[in-house]
Design a protein around this motif. Structure first.
Motif, PDB file in Angstrom:
ATOM      1  N   ALA A  32      32.709  33.045  43.351  1.00 21.64           N
ATOM      2  CA  ALA A  32      33.488  31.806  43.439  1.00 21.64           C
ATOM      3  C   ALA A  32      33.936  31.551  44.876  1.00 21.64           C
ATOM      4  O   ALA A  32      33.977  30.404  45.347  1.00 21.64           O
ATOM      5  CB  ALA A  32      34.702  31.888  42.502  1.00 21.64           C
ATOM      6  N   TRP A  33      34.300  32.652  45.558  1.00 22.96           N
ATOM      7  CA  TRP A  33      34.673  32.519  46.986  1.00 22.96           C
ATOM      8  C   TRP A  33      33.501  31.980  47.807  1.00 22.96           C
ATOM      9  O   TRP A  33      33.684  31.103  48.663  1.00 22.96           O
ATOM     10  CB  TRP A  33      35.130  33.888  47.506  1.00 22.96           C
ATOM     11  CG  TRP A  33      35.335  33.890  49.009  1.00 22.96           C
ATOM     12  CD1 TRP A  33      36.448  33.511  49.681  1.00 22.96           C
ATOM     13  CD2 TRP A  33      34.377  34.291  49.993  1.00 22.96           C
ATOM     14  NE1 TRP A  33      36.258  33.632  51.041  1.00 22.96           N
ATOM     15  CE2 TRP A  33      34.992  34.112  51.259  1.00 22.96           C
ATOM     16  CE3 TRP A  33      33.064  34.780  49.944  1.00 22.96           C
ATOM     17  CZ2 TRP A  33      34.333  34.414  52.457  1.00 22.96           C
ATOM     18  CZ3 TRP A  33      32.416  35.075  51.129  1.00 22.96           C
ATOM     19  CH2 TRP A  33      33.036  34.899  52.386  1.00 22.96           C
ATOM     20  N   THR A  65      39.189  32.350  38.363  1.00 21.41           N
ATOM     21  CA  THR A  65      38.504  33.649  38.371  1.00 21.41           C
ATOM     22  C   THR A  65      39.448  34.752  38.814  1.00 21.41           C
ATOM     23  O   THR A  65      39.478  35.855  38.230  1.00 21.41           O
ATOM     24  CB  THR A  65      37.274  33.590  39.302  1.00 21.41           C
ATOM     25  OG1 THR A  65      36.432  32.513  38.903  1.00 21.41           O
ATOM     26  CG2 THR A  65      36.487  34.889  39.246  1.00 21.41           C
ATOM     27  N   ILE A  66      40.250  34.484  39.828  1.00 25.32           N
ATOM     28  CA  ILE A  66      41.179  35.499  40.345  1.00 25.32           C
ATOM     29  C   ILE A  66      42.230  35.872  39.305  1.00 25.32           C
ATOM     30  O   ILE A  66      42.638  37.046  39.180  1.00 25.32           O
ATOM     31  CB  ILE A  66      41.846  34.990  41.642  1.00 25.32           C
ATOM     32  CG1 ILE A  66      40.814  34.965  42.779  1.00 25.32           C
ATOM     33  CG2 ILE A  66      43.048  35.846  42.036  1.00 25.32           C
ATOM     34  CD1 ILE A  66      41.313  34.341  44.053  1.00 25.32           C
ATOM     35  N   THR A  67      42.676  34.872  38.536  1.00 24.61           N
ATOM     36  CA  THR A  67      43.715  35.162  37.531  1.00 24.61           C
ATOM     37  C   THR A  67      43.226  36.087  36.417  1.00 24.61           C
ATOM     38  O   THR A  67      44.034  36.604  35.630  1.00 24.61           O
ATOM     39  CB  THR A  67      44.232  33.848  36.905  1.00 24.61           C
ATOM     40  OG1 THR A  67      43.129  33.135  36.339  1.00 24.61           O
ATOM     41  CG2 THR A  67      44.932  32.988  37.938  1.00 24.61           C
ATOM     42  N   LYS A  68      41.926  36.345  36.345  1.00 28.59           N
ATOM     43  CA  LYS A  68      41.397  37.257  35.327  1.00 28.59           C
ATOM     44  C   LYS A  68      41.608  38.717  35.712  1.00 28.59           C
ATOM     45  O   LYS A  68      41.381  39.619  34.893  1.00 28.59           O
ATOM     46  CB  LYS A  68      39.910  36.998  35.097  1.00 28.59           C
ATOM     47  CG  LYS A  68      39.631  35.634  34.473  1.00 28.59           C
ATOM     48  CD  LYS A  68      38.143  35.396  34.326  1.00 28.59           C
ATOM     49  CE  LYS A  68      37.875  34.015  33.718  1.00 28.59           C
ATOM     50  NZ  LYS A  68      36.415  33.725  33.624  1.00 28.59           N
ATOM     51  N   ALA A 124      34.684  36.769  41.276  1.00 33.10           N
ATOM     52  CA  ALA A 124      35.608  36.204  42.275  1.00 33.10           C
ATOM     53  C   ALA A 124      34.907  36.015  43.612  1.00 33.10           C
ATOM     54  O   ALA A 124      35.076  34.983  44.274  1.00 33.10           O
ATOM     55  CB  ALA A 124      36.827  37.105  42.429  1.00 33.10           C
ATOM     56  N   TRP A 125      34.111  37.030  44.012  1.00 33.67           N
ATOM     57  CA  TRP A 125      33.377  36.880  45.285  1.00 33.67           C
ATOM     58  C   TRP A 125      32.343  35.744  45.188  1.00 33.67           C
ATOM     59  O   TRP A 125      32.107  35.017  46.162  1.00 33.67           O
ATOM     60  CB  TRP A 125      32.672  38.192  45.664  1.00 33.67           C
ATOM     61  CG  TRP A 125      33.613  39.193  46.301  1.00 33.67           C
ATOM     62  CD1 TRP A 125      33.980  40.398  45.814  1.00 33.67           C
ATOM     63  CD2 TRP A 125      34.302  39.035  47.540  1.00 33.67           C
ATOM     64  NE1 TRP A 125      34.856  41.033  46.654  1.00 33.67           N
ATOM     65  CE2 TRP A 125      35.068  40.199  47.744  1.00 33.67           C
ATOM     66  CE3 TRP A 125      34.354  38.042  48.509  1.00 33.67           C
ATOM     67  CZ2 TRP A 125      35.872  40.405  48.862  1.00 33.67           C
ATOM     68  CZ3 TRP A 125      35.152  38.237  49.629  1.00 33.67           C
ATOM     69  CH2 TRP A 125      35.902  39.389  49.798  1.00 33.67           C
ATOM     70  N   ILE A 148      35.979  41.014  39.810  1.00 31.89           N
ATOM     71  CA  ILE A 148      35.824  40.976  41.268  1.00 31.89           C
ATOM     72  C   ILE A 148      34.498  40.368  41.697  1.00 31.89           C
ATOM     73  O   ILE A 148      34.429  39.601  42.654  1.00 31.89           O
ATOM     74  CB  ILE A 148      35.989  42.418  41.855  1.00 31.89           C
ATOM     75  CG1 ILE A 148      35.935  42.349  43.389  1.00 31.89           C
ATOM     76  CG2 ILE A 148      34.914  43.361  41.310  1.00 31.89           C
ATOM     77  CD1 ILE A 148      37.044  41.587  44.002  1.00 31.89           C
ATOM     78  N   ARG A 199      37.938  26.805  40.440  1.00 34.56           N
ATOM     79  CA  ARG A 199      37.120  27.905  39.877  1.00 34.56           C
ATOM     80  C   ARG A 199      37.521  29.232  40.495  1.00 34.56           C
ATOM     81  O   ARG A 199      37.603  30.258  39.792  1.00 34.56           O
ATOM     82  CB  ARG A 199      35.652  27.602  40.144  1.00 34.56           C
ATOM     83  CG  ARG A 199      34.681  28.651  39.616  1.00 34.56           C
ATOM     84  CD  ARG A 199      33.258  28.132  39.633  1.00 34.56           C
ATOM     85  NE  ARG A 199      32.292  29.163  39.261  1.00 34.56           N
ATOM     86  CZ  ARG A 199      31.564  29.885  40.121  1.00 34.56           C
ATOM     87  NH1 ARG A 199      31.699  29.661  41.425  1.00 34.56           N
ATOM     88  NH2 ARG A 199      30.715  30.790  39.690  1.00 34.56           N
ATOM     89  N   LEU A 200      37.805  29.231  41.801  1.00 37.49           N
ATOM     90  CA  LEU A 200      38.202  30.461  42.474  1.00 37.49           C
ATOM     91  C   LEU A 200      39.535  30.970  41.919  1.00 37.49           C
ATOM     92  O   LEU A 200      39.686  32.174  41.629  1.00 37.49           O
ATOM     93  CB  LEU A 200      38.311  30.213  43.979  1.00 37.49           C
ATOM     94  CG  LEU A 200      38.800  31.390  44.835  1.00 37.49           C
ATOM     95  CD1 LEU A 200      37.855  32.593  44.695  1.00 37.49           C
ATOM     96  CD2 LEU A 200      38.915  30.988  46.299  1.00 37.49           C
TER      97      LEU A 200
END
Length: 596
Positions: free
Chosen positions: A78-79, A64-67, A75-76, A72, A60-61
């Motif tokens: 998901a982190w 999300t980052i690849t978007k 992403a946080w 952002i 999932r992380l």
């Protein structure tokens, strides 16, 4: 009855229990504390759920980052989920250990205590057939074997199996080809480990365990006999003897370890297959556009988790097998009934004046072809002093052992004060019989504890009084620590005469109605013998006394002398009568006086 394992064998022990039976033996200890056990299991399962979520959080992380930077906030989030999953796993796994630790410590304590109690309950024959050092080694090894098995099954193997199957199913749902690869490799890994460990490694491990026990037996035999070793200047010979045993163990254990190493190599080859298969499947799916970067991250994270669990599984299958083998002897003892058992509901022996009757007794040692006693009958009156004389092997010592019920009869019965010795508890019977042996074996404890062994609740005044009666008080006071002096293993720090007087003091304090004196003054010098003989006379007063005589000069005051030959009483009477009769006793007496 199962014969004890021959400690001189270098092959694997005979009639080893199956893994399932040994595991069942250990599992019964787990269920003694159901609260601790199921709390540990529940928390471990909760930790597994967090571990299974880690590849999901990783994928999932990455997705999300690849978007790009526009995502952002997501992403946080998901982190945070990624970090939180691992933190939850760590905290819950640690909490689970708080339950496993007291469970293991208490069960290991009870297993050792109960194993020792069971060994103590085994017959004199069992102990005569077994090396004490090997028995000790088996008890301590079983304690740690339990720990290895418990850790392997409850903390590692069961959780590993759940995680591996769970991750494989998750991969199957996400990318079928990767899931199939994972399931096939995991199934092969587990199957190969179980089959190879039990059939290829276990026989070698049992053999090295038997030799490990033999090391303990050889060391204990030599160390406890150190005075004999020194008296013959045989230190180098005994060292060489132990070296032969350790060399045999070295050869056997190297075979075992090499087999474990071979298994480890096979495990790593299967891990390489898992790694290559998973990554190849994910690259193939990515190339076809059916897998996202998150899917790839999921697979890689899953592989990292699975490889760690599989390595642990391989190590823990080996640890499990070794632990089962280490515990096998103790589990086998649980199924070995005491050779001399109390009758169901047996009452305690009630002390009386000390009348003893052998009624049509037949007794045969297990290694003998013919009975030693064949329909043997004899009565000893309360307070009577009876001496047993005769050549070695004639049945004198056996008579006393049967009175104590150290062996069971094949026929007839022995009655003391109207009570069949086979129908009362053994402990209460033996507490009513004080024994002063020819060579007393003292414990490596204080003189106070040794004297009070038959009555541990005795006061200091009673202990000192018993020592005075045994003419032991004076030499005890001359020792630097007096009654608090440690006597060494088997009383080696004391002279033979001093050990004898401590044994007599112990008998005084026990105050049993029946007394057995096995040539109790034979180890004493002439000057001390007179003093101790007076103490022995005082001890015998008012008690039914059986004196096993090797020197006939010590039995002249007996009320009755029984002359044994081949398990029969061939003559009986007083010293003067038997001497004048010119029979077996007269001949023995002539030899005794000639030697003197």
């Amino acid at each position: 009855m199962t014969d004890p394992i021959d400690e001189d064998e270098t092959s694997a022990p005979r009639r080893a229990l199956s893994n399932a039976k040994v595991l069942g033996f250990i599992a019964r200890f787990w269920l003694r504390r159901k609260g601790l056990f199921f709390a540990g299991v529940g928390l471990t399962l909760a930790a597994i759920c967090f571990d299974l979520a880690l590849p999901w959080a990783s994928g999932r992380l990455i997705d999300t980052i690849t978007k790009g930077p526009s995502a952002i906030d997501a992403a946080w989030g998901a982190w945070a989920a990624f970090v939180g999953v691992y933190l939850g796993f760590s905290l819950i796994r640690n909490l689970a250990m708080r339950f496993w630790i007291p469970l293991a410590a208490r069960n290991m304590e009870e297993m050792t205590n109960e194993g020792y109690a069971r060994v103590q309950a085994f017959s004199s024959d069992w102990h005569a057939d077994s090396f004490a050092g090997a028995t000790v080694r088996k008890l301590t090894r079983a304690m740690w074997g339990y720990d290895s098995v418990t850790d392997a099954v409850t903390i590692w193997l069961a959780p590993s199996l759940i995680v591996l199957v769970g991750l494989s199913v998750m991969l199957l749902l996400r990318q079928p080809l990767a899931g199939i690869v994972a399931l096939v490799v995991v199934a092969a890994y587990i199957t190969v480990n179980l089959v190879v460990t039990t059939r290829y490694v276990r026989p070698a491990n049992l053999k090295s365990n038997a030799l490990d026990s033999k090391i303990g037996a050889s060391l204990a035999d030599a160390v406890t006999s150190n005075p004999t070793v020194k008296s013959f200047g045989a230190e180098a010979r005994e060292s060489a003897r132990v070296a032969e045993v350790t060399a045999a163990w070295r050869e056997a254990v190297m075979v075992t370890w090499h087999k474990f190493t071979n298994v480890w190599l096979g495990q790593n080859l299967l891990l390489v297959l898992l790694q290559g298969g998973l990554t190849a499947a994910m690259i193939h799916a990515w190339a076809r556009g059916t897998a996202t970067p998150g899917d790839v991250a999921f697979a890689i994270t899953a592989f990292m988790l699975m490889s760690g669990y599989l390595r642990n599984m391989g190590e823990n299958i080996r640890m499990l097998q070794k632990g089962l083998d280490d515990t096998e002897d103790l589990a086998a003892w649980e199924g070995l009934a005491p050779q001399i058992a109390d009758a169901p509901g047996a009452p305690d022996f009630v002390r009386g004046p000390g009348a003893i009757a052998f009624e049509d007794v037949t007794f045969r040692y297990k290694s003998a072809g013919a009975p030693l006693y064949d329909h043997f009958s004899l009565k000893i009156a309360p307070g009577e002093r009876v001496a047993l004389v005769g050549p070695t092997g004639s049945g004198k010592s056996t008579f006393v052992k049967l009175v104590q019920r150290l062996h069971d009869l094949q026929g007839g019965r022995i009655v003391i004060d109207g009570q069949d010795v086979a129908q009362v508890t053994q402990g209460s019977l033996r507490r009513a019989i004080a024994v002063v042996p020819q060579d007393p074996a003292l414990f490596h404890r204080t003189l106070r504890e040794n004297i009070a062994y038959g009555r541990p609740d005795a006061s200091d005044e009673e202990i000192v009084s018993a020592a005075r009666k045994a003419r032991a008080h004076e030499f005890i006071l001359r020792l630097p620590q007096g009654y608090d002096t440690l006597v060494g293993e088997r009383g080696i720090k004391l002279s033979g005469g001093e050990r004898q007087r401590v044994a007599i003091a112990r008998a005084f304090l026990t105050d049993a109605p029946i007394l057995v004196m096995d040539e109790a003054t034979s180890s004493l010098d002439v000057e001390t013998e007179g003093q101790v003989q007076e103490a022995a006379e005082a001890l015998m007063a008012g008690r039914t006394t059986i004196v096993i005589a090797h020197r006939l000069s010590t039995v002249r005051g007996a009320d009755r002398i029984l002359v044994f030959q081949n398990g029969r009483v061939v003559e009986e009477g007083r010293h003067g009568e038997l001497k004048a009769a010119g029979g077996v006793y007269a001949r023995l007496n002539a030899v005794s006086e000639g030697v003197g």
